[in-house]
Design a protein around this motif. Structure first.
Motif, PDB file in Angstrom:
ATOM      1  N   GLU A 218      57.296  28.885  34.110  1.00 15.87           N
ATOM      2  CA  GLU A 218      56.428  28.700  32.932  1.00 15.87           C
ATOM      3  C   GLU A 218      54.966  28.933  33.294  1.00 15.87           C
ATOM      4  O   GLU A 218      54.218  29.552  32.533  1.00 15.87           O
ATOM      5  CB  GLU A 218      56.626  27.290  32.371  1.00 15.87           C
ATOM      6  CG  GLU A 218      55.998  27.116  30.998  1.00 15.87           C
ATOM      7  CD  GLU A 218      56.317  25.770  30.364  1.00 15.87           C
ATOM      8  OE1 GLU A 218      55.734  25.491  29.308  1.00 15.87           O
ATOM      9  OE2 GLU A 218      57.134  25.005  30.916  1.00 15.87           O
ATOM     10  N   GLU A 219      54.557  28.463  34.471  1.00 12.79           N
ATOM     11  CA  GLU A 219      53.170  28.659  34.914  1.00 12.79           C
ATOM     12  C   GLU A 219      52.852  30.147  35.065  1.00 12.79           C
ATOM     13  O   GLU A 219      51.797  30.621  34.658  1.00 12.79           O
ATOM     14  CB  GLU A 219      52.945  27.958  36.268  1.00 12.79           C
ATOM     15  CG  GLU A 219      52.751  26.453  36.151  1.00 12.79           C
ATOM     16  CD  GLU A 219      52.650  25.783  37.513  1.00 12.79           C
ATOM     17  OE1 GLU A 219      52.562  26.511  38.537  1.00 12.79           O
ATOM     18  OE2 GLU A 219      52.672  24.539  37.566  1.00 12.79           O
ATOM     19  N   LYS A 220      53.789  30.899  35.658  1.00 15.02           N
ATOM     20  CA  LYS A 220      53.583  32.339  35.855  1.00 15.02           C
ATOM     21  C   LYS A 220      53.485  33.065  34.520  1.00 15.02           C
ATOM     22  O   LYS A 220      52.692  33.998  34.355  1.00 15.02           O
ATOM     23  CB  LYS A 220      54.730  32.932  36.684  1.00 15.02           C
ATOM     24  CG  LYS A 220      54.666  32.583  38.161  1.00 15.02           C
ATOM     25  CD  LYS A 220      55.827  33.235  38.921  1.00 15.02           C
ATOM     26  CE  LYS A 220      55.755  32.940  40.406  1.00 15.02           C
ATOM     27  NZ  LYS A 220      56.891  33.512  41.152  1.00 15.02           N
ATOM     28  N   ILE A 221      54.327  32.646  33.565  1.00 22.40           N
ATOM     29  CA  ILE A 221      54.342  33.321  32.266  1.00 22.40           C
ATOM     30  C   ILE A 221      53.099  32.961  31.445  1.00 22.40           C
ATOM     31  O   ILE A 221      52.543  33.804  30.746  1.00 22.40           O
ATOM     32  CB  ILE A 221      55.648  32.992  31.512  1.00 22.40           C
ATOM     33  CG1 ILE A 221      56.787  33.811  32.122  1.00 22.40           C
ATOM     34  CG2 ILE A 221      55.528  33.291  30.023  1.00 22.40           C
ATOM     35  CD1 ILE A 221      58.143  33.589  31.526  1.00 22.40           C
ATOM     36  N   ARG A 222      52.638  31.704  31.553  1.00 22.38           N
ATOM     37  CA  ARG A 222      51.437  31.280  30.814  1.00 22.38           C
ATOM     38  C   ARG A 222      50.165  31.891  31.399  1.00 22.38           C
ATOM     39  O   ARG A 222      49.146  31.990  30.720  1.00 22.38           O
ATOM     40  CB  ARG A 222      51.313  29.755  30.837  1.00 22.38           C
ATOM     41  CG  ARG A 222      52.278  29.037  29.890  1.00 22.38           C
ATOM     42  CD  ARG A 222      52.020  27.539  29.908  1.00 22.38           C
ATOM     43  NE  ARG A 222      52.970  26.814  29.103  1.00 22.38           N
ATOM     44  CZ  ARG A 222      52.865  26.634  27.784  1.00 22.38           C
ATOM     45  NH1 ARG A 222      51.837  27.154  27.128  1.00 22.38           N
ATOM     46  NH2 ARG A 222      53.785  25.952  27.125  1.00 22.38           N
ATOM     47  N   SER A 223      50.236  32.317  32.657  1.00 21.26           N
ATOM     48  CA  SER A 223      49.063  32.883  33.326  1.00 21.26           C
ATOM     49  C   SER A 223      48.591  34.158  32.625  1.00 21.26           C
ATOM     50  O   SER A 223      49.372  34.883  32.015  1.00 21.26           O
ATOM     51  CB  SER A 223      49.430  33.197  34.774  1.00 21.26           C
ATOM     52  OG  SER A 223      48.520  34.105  35.329  1.00 21.26           O
ATOM     53  N   ASP A 224      47.274  34.413  32.728  1.00 21.13           N
ATOM     54  CA  ASP A 224      46.718  35.656  32.167  1.00 21.13           C
ATOM     55  C   ASP A 224      46.766  36.802  33.173  1.00 21.13           C
ATOM     56  O   ASP A 224      46.317  37.913  32.884  1.00 21.13           O
ATOM     57  CB  ASP A 224      45.254  35.429  31.742  1.00 21.13           C
ATOM     58  CG  ASP A 224      45.166  34.507  30.538  1.00 21.13           C
ATOM     59  OD1 ASP A 224      46.136  34.486  29.753  1.00 21.13           O
ATOM     60  OD2 ASP A 224      44.150  33.808  30.395  1.00 21.13           O
ATOM     61  N   LYS A 225      47.293  36.508  34.365  1.00 11.62           N
ATOM     62  CA  LYS A 225      47.340  37.524  35.413  1.00 11.62           C
ATOM     63  C   LYS A 225      48.233  38.681  34.969  1.00 11.62           C
ATOM     64  O   LYS A 225      49.366  38.469  34.533  1.00 11.62           O
ATOM     65  CB  LYS A 225      47.906  36.892  36.687  1.00 11.62           C
ATOM     66  CG  LYS A 225      47.734  37.742  37.938  1.00 11.62           C
ATOM     67  CD  LYS A 225      48.273  36.997  39.154  1.00 11.62           C
ATOM     68  CE  LYS A 225      48.237  37.884  40.379  1.00 11.62           C
ATOM     69  NZ  LYS A 225      48.880  37.238  41.535  1.00 11.62           N
ATOM     70  N   PRO A 226      47.730  39.922  35.038  1.00 12.00           N
ATOM     71  CA  PRO A 226      48.539  41.073  34.582  1.00 12.00           C
ATOM     72  C   PRO A 226      49.831  41.228  35.388  1.00 12.00           C
ATOM     73  O   PRO A 226      49.901  40.817  36.546  1.00 12.00           O
ATOM     74  CB  PRO A 226      47.626  42.285  34.797  1.00 12.00           C
ATOM     75  CG  PRO A 226      46.305  41.745  35.204  1.00 12.00           C
ATOM     76  CD  PRO A 226      46.455  40.320  35.601  1.00 12.00           C
ATOM     77  N   ILE A 227      50.828  41.806  34.744  1.00  9.50           N
ATOM     78  CA  ILE A 227      52.097  42.108  35.433  1.00  9.50           C
ATOM     79  C   ILE A 227      51.817  43.127  36.537  1.00  9.50           C
ATOM     80  O   ILE A 227      51.160  44.133  36.300  1.00  9.50           O
ATOM     81  CB  ILE A 227      53.125  42.714  34.443  1.00  9.50           C
ATOM     82  CG1 ILE A 227      53.360  41.779  33.261  1.00  9.50           C
ATOM     83  CG2 ILE A 227      54.427  43.052  35.159  1.00  9.50           C
ATOM     84  CD1 ILE A 227      54.137  40.547  33.566  1.00  9.50           C
ATOM     85  N   GLU A 228      52.295  42.847  37.726  1.00  9.92           N
ATOM     86  CA  GLU A 228      52.111  43.788  38.830  1.00  9.92           C
ATOM     87  C   GLU A 228      53.405  44.549  39.077  1.00  9.92           C
ATOM     88  O   GLU A 228      54.465  43.941  39.222  1.00  9.92           O
ATOM     89  CB  GLU A 228      51.705  43.027  40.105  1.00  9.92           C
ATOM     90  CG  GLU A 228      50.281  42.494  40.048  1.00  9.92           C
ATOM     91  CD  GLU A 228      49.855  41.833  41.351  1.00  9.92           C
ATOM     92  OE1 GLU A 228      50.612  41.943  42.338  1.00  9.92           O
ATOM     93  OE2 GLU A 228      48.780  41.217  41.371  1.00  9.92           O
ATOM     94  N   LEU A 229      53.306  45.851  39.100  1.00 13.26           N
ATOM     95  CA  LEU A 229      54.468  46.684  39.405  1.00 13.26           C
ATOM     96  C   LEU A 229      54.452  47.009  40.889  1.00 13.26           C
ATOM     97  O   LEU A 229      53.427  47.431  41.428  1.00 13.26           O
ATOM     98  CB  LEU A 229      54.440  47.976  38.588  1.00 13.26           C
ATOM     99  CG  LEU A 229      54.430  47.818  37.061  1.00 13.26           C
ATOM    100  CD1 LEU A 229      54.521  49.192  36.409  1.00 13.26           C
ATOM    101  CD2 LEU A 229      55.575  46.947  36.589  1.00 13.26           C
ATOM    102  N   CYS A 230      55.582  46.775  41.539  1.00 12.98           N
ATOM    103  CA  CYS A 230      55.667  47.072  42.972  1.00 12.98           C
ATOM    104  C   CYS A 230      55.316  48.541  43.205  1.00 12.98           C
ATOM    105  O   CYS A 230      55.791  49.414  42.464  1.00 12.98           O
ATOM    106  CB  CYS A 230      57.083  46.808  43.489  1.00 12.98           C
ATOM    107  SG  CYS A 230      57.618  45.105  43.237  1.00 12.98           S
ATOM    108  N   PRO A 231      54.479  48.832  44.211  1.00 16.38           N
ATOM    109  CA  PRO A 231      54.165  50.241  44.488  1.00 16.38           C
ATOM    110  C   PRO A 231      55.415  50.974  44.951  1.00 16.38           C
ATOM    111  O   PRO A 231      56.086  50.541  45.881  1.00 16.38           O
ATOM    112  CB  PRO A 231      53.116  50.159  45.606  1.00 16.38           C
ATOM    113  CG  PRO A 231      53.294  48.803  46.208  1.00 16.38           C
ATOM    114  CD  PRO A 231      53.817  47.905  45.135  1.00 16.38           C
ATOM    115  N   SER A 232      55.749  52.045  44.252  1.00 22.33           N
ATOM    116  CA  SER A 232      56.934  52.829  44.624  1.00 22.33           C
ATOM    117  C   SER A 232      56.754  54.268  44.178  1.00 22.33           C
ATOM    118  O   SER A 232      56.484  54.520  42.999  1.00 22.33           O
ATOM    119  CB  SER A 232      58.183  52.247  43.970  1.00 22.33           C
ATOM    120  OG  SER A 232      59.276  53.120  44.142  1.00 22.33           O
TER     121      SER A 232
END
Length: 467
Positions: A218-232
């Motif tokens: 829940e904390e991760k989802i409520r965060s405003d931190k953008p979704i990070e896509l693994c570098p690939s």
């Protein structure tokens, strides 16, 4: 838990191994006792454990599965009940679920993930047209059967019009939309978030918000931190764009269903289907007509469009002999398209000089406009790369970058000679960019038509969408 350790008895079926279990239900593999010995899956729901909400969910599940018939949705064959249980007789899927499939390979190549996504999107489009939301999309509820993906477990599904909003918590936390996790009202768009999580897990081997506890999730989802896509390097720009638009925490700005179905990475129009060959053939006939009348550029464009449907047609075709015949035809069309490309390119070279002189004049007239001058420099770089034979995606990026700027400049440019030249330059660059895009697509199609399949089962190898 329904069924206990010993499978319950049914008059028409012999229940054997347990395939899976949940809070209210256990699923068994079963055989029909009649001569056909048909293999089915039987979902056994214990009546004792059902509260009012569970009963309503079960009735909705039966109602939905009774009315839908789709190649990518598990079929409900029948339902029965006795004093202890309710039994849903379902289509048996021999390939297990997508979760197990991903775990066995750690992560999936983009091409295979895209094929699965197209099939899931096809099922969701069918449901969306009928105002049905699944609301529990996760890899465990996506089954595989002979290369076909089948959406299963409609225990949380609801009839939801686009304006309907719900607030009852449904689904599995890791795949739940943020609006659900945060106990806000939600609507059908919650399913699109779940699709994003499934695609992310297929490509990177884990969900984007893998957590040790619900509180951490829940904390991760409520965060405003953008979704990070693994570098690939194996994940294309189109795929990344779709992931970020699906995994938008705000449902108001998240990709819509219509945008999802038409997104270049999903591209349902070119999904392997029974219609693929017909579409390809119709375009080829048009291409041949234009070719015969000397309309080389138009013929080339039509051949390229036809090839975009021929590749799905090859993937769809199950018969090895017909598949090889199709490949042979595709090679002929690719060969003719390459000849036309050379003819069109030689014609383009004549216009290169004319365009260059007009571009030089426009650049001289734009020295007082640094932003316009810079955009024209980028356009010149793109043209130079193309003339030198660098006709890759980098050159196309330069064309698109310059066009984005020049179109803005055109909107602000007053009437006059410079505006006329700018308008003409934009038309020329657009034509070049479109031509280059077709070449890249043709090259990609040619590779797809001849490359080896993923090392999976024969049925998956022949087609990830055979019906």
């Amino acid at each position: 838990m329904a069924g206990g350790f010993a499978p319950p008895k049914l008059a028409e079926f012999i229940l054997t191994e347990r395939l899976g279990s949940g809070t209210y239900a256990t699923v068994y593999k079963a055989y029909r006792k009649k001569d056909s010995r048909e293999v089915v899956a039987v979902k056994v729901v214990g009546k004792k454990g059902l509260n009012k909400a569970s009963v309503e969910n079960l009735l909705t599940e039966i109602e939905i599965l009774k009315t839908v018939r789709h190649p990518h949705i598990v079929q409900l064959k029948d339902f029965q009940w006795d004093s202890e249980n309710i039994y849903l007789i379902l289509e048996f899927c021999s390939g297990g679920d997508l979760s197990r499939f991903i775990r066995s390979r750690r992560l999936l190549p983009e091409r295979l993930a895209r094929s699965f996504l197209q099939q899931l999107a096809c099922a969701l489009q069918f449901l969306h047209e009928r105002n049905i939301s699944h609301l529990d999309l996760k890899p465990q509820n996506i089954l595989l059967n002979g290369g076909l993906l089948k959406l299963a477990d409609f225990g949380f599904a609801q009839y939801m019009s686009p304006w309907d909003e719900k607030h009852v918590l449904r689904g599995s936390p890791l795949y739940m939309a943020p609006e659900m996790v945060c106990s806000q009202q939600y609507d059908a768009r919650a399913d699109l978030w779940s699709v994003g999580v499934i695609l992310y897990e297929a490509l990177f081997g884990r969900p984007p918000f893998a957590s040790r506890s619900y509180t951490e999730l829940e904390e991760k989802i409520r965060s405003d931190k953008p979704i990070e896509l693994c570098p690939s390097p194996h994940v294309s720009r189109e795929c990344r764009d779709l992931l970020l638009r699906l995994l938008d925490r705000d449902p108001e700005t998240r990709i819509s269903f219509d945008e999802f179905f038409t997104h270049p990475f999903v591209d349902l129009e070119h999904m392997p289907s029974a219609e693929s060959l017909g579409r390809a053939t119709a375009l080829v006939l048009e291409a041949v007509q234009k070719d015969e009348t000397g309309e080389h550029s138009g013929a080339l464009s039509l051949y390229c469009r036809a090839l975009e449907h021929f590749v799905p047609a090859i993937h769809y075709e199950a018969d090895a002999q017909r598949k090889e015949a199709l490949r042979s035809k595709v090679k002929q069309y690719v060969s003719r398209a390459e000849e036309l490309k050379a003819l069109v390119a030689s014609g383009n070279k004549i216009s290169f000089g004319q365009d260059k002189s007009a571009r030089d004049i426009l650049k001289e007239m734009s020295r007082d406009r640094p932003r316009l001058y810079a955009a024209l420099e980028v356009a010149s770089a793109a043209v130079a790369q193309e003339e030198e034979g660098e006709d890759g995606s980098g050159t196309l990026d330069l064309y698109q970058q310059s066009l984005g700027e020049l179109l803005l400049m055109l909107a602000a440019e007053p009437q006059g000679r410079r505006r006329d030249l700018l308008h003409s330059e934009i038309k020329s660059l657009m034509s070049r960019a479109e031509y280059l895009k077709e070449q890249l697509k043709m090259r990609e199609t040619q590779t797809e038509a001849t490359m080896d399949r993923e090392p999976l089962s024969d049925s998956v190898r022949s087609s990830c969408c055979v019906q």
